[in-house]
Write a protein that holds these residues in place. Structure first.
Motif, PDB file in Angstrom:
ATOM      1  N   VAL A  76       1.060  -4.782   7.542  1.00 42.30           N
ATOM      2  CA  VAL A  76       2.106  -4.039   6.836  1.00 42.30           C
ATOM      3  C   VAL A  76       1.828  -2.556   7.031  1.00 42.30           C
ATOM      4  O   VAL A  76       0.692  -2.140   7.306  1.00 42.30           O
ATOM      5  CB  VAL A  76       2.151  -4.373   5.330  1.00 42.30           C
ATOM      6  N   LEU A  77       2.857  -1.756   6.897  1.00 38.47           N
ATOM      7  CA  LEU A  77       2.723  -0.311   7.012  1.00 38.47           C
ATOM      8  C   LEU A  77       2.494   0.298   5.635  1.00 38.47           C
ATOM      9  O   LEU A  77       3.117  -0.107   4.647  1.00 38.47           O
ATOM     10  CB  LEU A  77       3.968   0.305   7.644  1.00 38.47           C
ATOM     11  N   VAL A  78       1.608   1.261   5.560  1.00 41.87           N
ATOM     12  CA  VAL A  78       1.402   2.006   4.332  1.00 41.87           C
ATOM     13  C   VAL A  78       2.670   2.820   4.049  1.00 41.87           C
ATOM     14  O   VAL A  78       3.165   3.531   4.923  1.00 41.87           O
ATOM     15  CB  VAL A  78       0.171   2.918   4.438  1.00 41.87           C
ATOM     16  N   GLN A  79       3.193   2.696   2.835  1.00 47.35           N
ATOM     17  CA  GLN A  79       4.435   3.367   2.468  1.00 47.35           C
ATOM     18  C   GLN A  79       4.155   4.757   1.893  1.00 47.35           C
ATOM     19  O   GLN A  79       3.072   5.022   1.367  1.00 47.35           O
ATOM     20  CB  GLN A  79       5.203   2.538   1.440  1.00 47.35           C
ATOM     21  N   THR A  80       5.142   5.620   1.997  1.00 46.39           N
ATOM     22  CA  THR A  80       5.025   6.976   1.458  1.00 46.39           C
ATOM     23  C   THR A  80       6.200   7.252   0.531  1.00 46.39           C
ATOM     24  O   THR A  80       7.214   6.550   0.559  1.00 46.39           O
ATOM     25  CB  THR A  80       5.012   8.026   2.581  1.00 46.39           C
ATOM     26  N   ARG A  81       6.053   8.284  -0.299  1.00 45.60           N
ATOM     27  CA  ARG A  81       7.088   8.657  -1.259  1.00 45.60           C
ATOM     28  C   ARG A  81       7.333  10.161  -1.207  1.00 45.60           C
ATOM     29  O   ARG A  81       6.939  10.892  -2.116  1.00 45.60           O
ATOM     30  CB  ARG A  81       6.679   8.256  -2.678  1.00 45.60           C
ATOM     31  N   PRO A  82       7.967  10.651  -0.173  1.00 45.33           N
ATOM     32  CA  PRO A  82       8.219  12.095  -0.107  1.00 45.33           C
ATOM     33  C   PRO A  82       9.135  12.536  -1.244  1.00 45.33           C
ATOM     34  O   PRO A  82      10.103  11.852  -1.569  1.00 45.33           O
ATOM     35  CB  PRO A  82       8.892  12.291   1.249  1.00 45.33           C
ATOM     36  N   LEU A  83       8.805  13.666  -1.848  1.00 44.55           N
ATOM     37  CA  LEU A  83       9.661  14.230  -2.885  1.00 44.55           C
ATOM     38  C   LEU A  83      10.661  15.163  -2.213  1.00 44.55           C
ATOM     39  O   LEU A  83      10.286  16.192  -1.659  1.00 44.55           O
ATOM     40  CB  LEU A  83       8.823  14.990  -3.920  1.00 44.55           C
ATOM     41  N   LEU A 128       0.847  -1.188   0.000  1.00 44.19           N
ATOM     42  CA  LEU A 128       0.000   0.000   0.000  1.00 44.19           C
ATOM     43  C   LEU A 128       0.881   1.236   0.000  1.00 44.19           C
ATOM     44  O   LEU A 128       1.809   1.342   0.806  1.00 44.19           O
ATOM     45  CB  LEU A 128      -0.937   0.019   1.213  1.00 44.19           C
ATOM     46  N   THR A 129       0.593   2.146  -0.913  1.00 47.39           N
ATOM     47  CA  THR A 129       1.398   3.360  -1.052  1.00 47.39           C
ATOM     48  C   THR A 129       0.493   4.576  -1.043  1.00 47.39           C
ATOM     49  O   THR A 129      -0.468   4.642  -1.820  1.00 47.39           O
ATOM     50  CB  THR A 129       2.204   3.336  -2.359  1.00 47.39           C
ATOM     51  N   ILE A 147      -4.662   6.302  -1.351  1.00 48.26           N
ATOM     52  CA  ILE A 147      -3.833   5.121  -1.132  1.00 48.26           C
ATOM     53  C   ILE A 147      -4.027   4.155  -2.293  1.00 48.26           C
ATOM     54  O   ILE A 147      -5.168   3.814  -2.642  1.00 48.26           O
ATOM     55  CB  ILE A 147      -4.182   4.425   0.199  1.00 48.26           C
ATOM     56  N   LEU A 148      -2.923   3.723  -2.897  1.00 43.64           N
ATOM     57  CA  LEU A 148      -2.944   2.736  -3.967  1.00 43.64           C
ATOM     58  C   LEU A 148      -2.579   1.376  -3.391  1.00 43.64           C
ATOM     59  O   LEU A 148      -1.716   1.275  -2.513  1.00 43.64           O
ATOM     60  CB  LEU A 148      -1.961   3.112  -5.078  1.00 43.64           C
ATOM     61  N   VAL A 149      -3.206   0.315  -3.899  1.00 41.86           N
ATOM     62  CA  VAL A 149      -3.008  -1.033  -3.383  1.00 41.86           C
ATOM     63  C   VAL A 149      -2.514  -1.936  -4.511  1.00 41.86           C
ATOM     64  O   VAL A 149      -3.187  -2.071  -5.542  1.00 41.86           O
ATOM     65  CB  VAL A 149      -4.308  -1.617  -2.790  1.00 41.86           C
ATOM     66  N   ALA A 150      -1.339  -2.519  -4.342  1.00 39.00           N
ATOM     67  CA  ALA A 150      -0.855  -3.578  -5.227  1.00 39.00           C
ATOM     68  C   ALA A 150      -1.067  -4.886  -4.486  1.00 39.00           C
ATOM     69  O   ALA A 150      -0.350  -5.195  -3.526  1.00 39.00           O
ATOM     70  CB  ALA A 150       0.619  -3.366  -5.563  1.00 39.00           C
ATOM     71  N   VAL A 209      -8.142   3.735  -2.698  1.00 37.50           N
ATOM     72  CA  VAL A 209      -9.124   4.373  -1.829  1.00 37.50           C
ATOM     73  C   VAL A 209      -8.610   5.766  -1.495  1.00 37.50           C
ATOM     74  O   VAL A 209      -7.395   5.994  -1.451  1.00 37.50           O
ATOM     75  CB  VAL A 209      -9.336   3.551  -0.533  1.00 37.50           C
ATOM     76  N   VAL A 210      -9.539   6.701  -1.305  1.00 37.31           N
ATOM     77  CA  VAL A 210      -9.181   8.041  -0.850  1.00 37.31           C
ATOM     78  C   VAL A 210      -9.715   8.187   0.565  1.00 37.31           C
ATOM     79  O   VAL A 210     -10.934   8.263   0.774  1.00 37.31           O
ATOM     80  CB  VAL A 210      -9.746   9.135  -1.767  1.00 37.31           C
TER      81      VAL A 210
END
Length: 807
Positions: A543-550, A456-457, A475-478, A511-512
């Motif tokens: 699992v922890l939801v992952q993030t992608r900080p720019l 989850l990202t 949140i996107l789910v693979a 999901v939002v």
């Protein structure tokens, strides 16, 4: 000149940070010493006033007290706990208006000091962490006195601070002769970490520069010099939660570290700090937690390998062939998983397999006992461990025959699933794709009976939430082959902060959620994590939801196509990629809503975006709106495909309507668009964000189901073709029908203005062959001055076989 123009276009294409947020370009010093207080200056825009600093480490590890500030520069006294983990972490300035972007900083246990001004060589006395700034076409020189045989560890942290810096370190002797040079170390991006043994005593010169002689006032570096473990990887690279373990550094003999993780800890990664007795400072290496047993590949027996090589060589084979048995018994032993040259390490499923490919051309093998029909899922990882290995996996049976191999994949991890055809022992081989190896070629392989948990990202990670309001978290789910609902809950959230919805449907891949703060939520900065929990065959999995900080700015090319992020932007410190920065602020002076949750936009046309605002008493300022996401770009940029613009909302016009416009070359598809509303009240700027789905589509389409016509040879019929239009288009559409052998069709037919159906006359020739075939149709129309074209097979024709009468 052409390259200068391209660069200018790329810079213009940088996505702007929301106007109500500050932006940090750099901070100095880029390293802060643990156990001490350091005065740190943040440089950027819209930074003041700022009451505090958010950080990605455990609560209380870093404390910041504001000293002075102005919009482009703010200063804090930053105190770091004495037991803070050494390594790179993330920080943000918490301004009165909200959180800034993330910036990276090094927490060090070596003495930190700045480089002096000027170009003269500067004396360097270990241990030290000297920080400086890369300058255009300039080399920073340091003098280092060493004894004969002395070993000194060097490390440069520059690119890992999230900037486009490429350090190059050169060592020269007193006569200026080249001694050693270090550039990029795998896993450390364009940085380096190594140990050098000085053969002779004397004064040496350390040259440090950007390898391209590039410079920027925001490209800082930290030069670490002294005695510390010069290693990048740990083995095993995983520890089982709830059980104490020991990891070692294969690049540094004798370096070990005890590690223990609480049983309640969700699966995650972290930096482990390693410091040997007598060391000046520490090294940090990435490790992951796991919920099953960890198996480390056993040491390879060189003598056994050499003996089998000799016993199965050609001379030995000739000798055995001449013997009465005419058989070489060592051949079958050589293929044995454990006794033979594979020297397989026994392992269990589920479990985590770790090791290091220490010698080029050599693989590690693990023996797995599988029952007939037993299915396993296998995944390897190396790059995330700071390892240069490009892992390939293979499965062999007990005779050594390969039965499965990981294929080429765009993902960084090699992976496959395997079902055992018979009961017995199987060998899982781990090797480098090009058969390379070395002390840093560490790997981690996970083996389990069920598909790996979903990944989850979140598409946001820094949230400023006003009391009584909310911000969205898409949140996107693979799912990785898993099914079922996924429950979400918060860790570390203060009272009054809630996440809704708290469950993702069993068939949903996105999901939002809304992170809401009620009036009781404490004002200030907080760190929260989102745990995703799903039912597994042996119990719940978390699992922890992952993030992608720019970290740095994201560039686009001249065609407004995003340029791939650098490694330093993708592989971020683990303390930063599984948590959210949240700043709770006082209530906002306004709210707004988007009544339309999905808006359809026809290519070459425009669509309305209705907005409704509500104000508190006393707030009479304008509310401005911006939109981001998908193909949206600046209206003034010539290659922009889609843009949006909005009027301001005022006290006399609380409900306004924006517009989203499609230009040429816009790509068809549905994307999420974020609309941000910004207003200023009593000197405080507030930004709220809401979202809608934008469905960019052709102005017309063929119906979802093709019309079907059945004919006998020589017959004719009419088919009704359905054309779906968007509400904003009612012009005529010309249909161009591709000829079909044995079928008579009109070349073109027009769907009149405003009509959605048209009849097509179809005739089968007397000698038409029986078959089913779709009619290929190209539909064209003028849409607001541009030609739109849609292709499809909206009609299916069946020519039936003529049945002869029965005798």
């Amino acid at each position: 000149m052409r390259y200068l123009l391209l660069s200018a276009v790329a810079l213009l294409a940088l996505p702007a940070v929301a106007e109500a947020q500050g932006f940090v370009e750099s901070l100095s010093p880029p390293a802060i010493e643990r156990g001490k207080t350091t005065r740190v200056t943040f440089v950027g825009r819209d930074l003041s006033p700022a009451p505090g600093v958010w950080h990605s480490l455990a609560a209380g590890t870093i404390k910041a007290v504001p000293v002075e500030g102005r919009p482009d520069r703010i200063v804090f006294d930053v105190t770091v706990a004495a037991d803070a983990p050494v390594g790179v972490c993330g920080v943000r300035v918490a301004t009165r208006d909200g959180l800034t972007n993330t910036h990276l900083v090094l927490v060090d246990d070596l003495p930190v000091r700045p480089r002096g001004a000027g170009d003269s060589p500067e004396s360097l006395t270990p241990p030290a962490a000297v920080w400086g700034t890369f300058r255009e076409a300039t080399v920073d020189r340091y003098r280092l006195d060493v004894k004969a045989g002395e070993r000194v560890s060097f490390e440069v942290v520059g690119n890992r601070l999230g900037k486009d810096a490429d350090p190059l370190l050169t060592i020269r002797d007193a006569a200026g002769r080249w001694v050693a040079e270090r550039d990029n170390d795998p896993g450390l991006y364009f940085d380096m970490r190594f140990e050098h043994r000085f053969e002779t005593a004397g004064t040496y010169t350390i040259d440090l520069r950007d390898s391209r002689y590039k410079a920027s006032p925001h490209h800082h570096y930290v030069l670490r010099v002294g005695r510390f473990p010069a290693a990048r990887v740990a083995v095993p690279a995983a520890v089982e939660v709830g059980f104490p373990g020991v990891v070692r550094l294969p690049e540094v003999p004798g370096a070990e570290l005890p590690v223990a993780v609480p049983r309640t800890q969700p699966r995650s990664s972290f930096f482990a700090t390693v410091k040997r007795p007598g060391d000046d400072g520490s090294t940090w290496v990435p490790i992951t937690t796991t919920s099953g047993p960890v198996t480390v590949a056993e040491e390879f027996d060189e003598a056994r390998d050499a003996a089998f090589a000799q016993a199965t060589a050609t001379p030995a084979m000739v000798g055995f062939f001449a013997s009465p048995t005419r058989l070489n018994p060592f051949l079958s032993l050589d293929r044995h998983l454990v006794l033979g040259r594979h020297q397989a390490t026994p392992a269990v499923v589920p479990g985590t397999l770790c090791g290091v490919l220490g010698k080029p051309g050599r693989a590690d093998t693990f023996r797995l006992r599988l029952a007939r029909g037993e299915r396993i899922f296998v995944r390897a990882e190396a790059k995330g461990l700071n390892s240069p290995a490009d892992v390939e996996l293979a499965m062999i049976d007990r005779s050594g025959r390969e039965v499965r191999r990981s294929g080429d994949t765009s993902r960084e991890e090699a992976n496959f699933d395997f079902t055992a055809p018979t009961t017995g022992d199987y060998g899982l081989i781990v090797r480098d794709v090009i058969r390379d190896g070395g002390d840093a070629f560490a790997y981690r392989v996970s083996v389990r009976h069920t598909p790996f948990p979903p990944q989850l990202t979140a598409e946001v990670e820094g949230l400023t939430v006003s009391q009584g309001s909310y911000q969205s978290i898409p949140i996107l789910v693979a799912r990785n082959g898993t099914a079922g609902p996924i429950k979400l809950h918060l860790i570390g959230a203060p009272l009054g902060v809630q996440l809704t919805p708290d469950e993702i449907g069993e068939k949903d891949n996105a999901v939002v959620c809304q992170l809401a703060a009620d009036g009781s939520a404490p004002v200030g900065v907080h760190t929260i994590q989102i745990v995703a929990e799903m039912d597994g065959p042996t119990g719940p999995e978390r699992v922890l939801v992952q993030t992608r900080p720019l970290i740095d700015k994201k560039l686009m090319n001249i065609d407004l196509i995003p340029i791939a992020l650098r490694d330093d932007q993708v592989r971020l410190p683990p303390s930063l990629t599984d948590r959210f920065a949240v700043q709770v602020t006082p209530p906002a002076p306004f709210t707004f809503d988007l009544p339309e949750k999905e808006i359809t936009l026809a290519r070459y046309q425009k669509a309305d975006i209705p907005i409704v605002t509500t104000r508190v008493a006393g707030f009479d300022g304008p509310i401005a709106f911006t939109a981001t996401g998908g193909q949206l770009a600046d209206k003034k940029e010539g290659r922009t495909r889609v843009y949006a613009e909005f009027p301001e909302a005022t006290t006399t016009q609380p409900a306004v309507t924006g517009v989203v416009v499609s230009k040429i070359l816009a790509n068809i598809g549905k994307v999420r668009i974020d609309v941000s509303a910004t207003g200023t009240h009593q000197g405080r700027r507030v930004t709220l964000t809401r979202a809608f789905d934008l469905d960019l589509t052709p102005a017309f389409k063929f119906g979802p189901e093709p019309a079907k016509v059945s004919l006998l040879p020589g017959e004719s019929a009419k088919a009704q073709l359905v054309l779906n239009r968007v509400k904003t288009f009612n012009g005529p559409v010309v249909l161009h029908l591709q000829p079909m052998q044995g079928i008579t069709l009109p070349e073109t037919i027009t769907v009149s203005k405003g009509q959605t159906r048209v009849e097509i006359a179809i005739a089968a020739a007397p000698d038409a062959q029986p078959r089913k075939q779709g009619i290929q149709v190209m539909a064209t129309a003028e849409v607001d001055g541009f030609e739109e074209e849609v292709r499809g097979s909206p009609v299916e024709v069946e020519v039936k076989k003529v049945e002869l009468p029965k005798k």
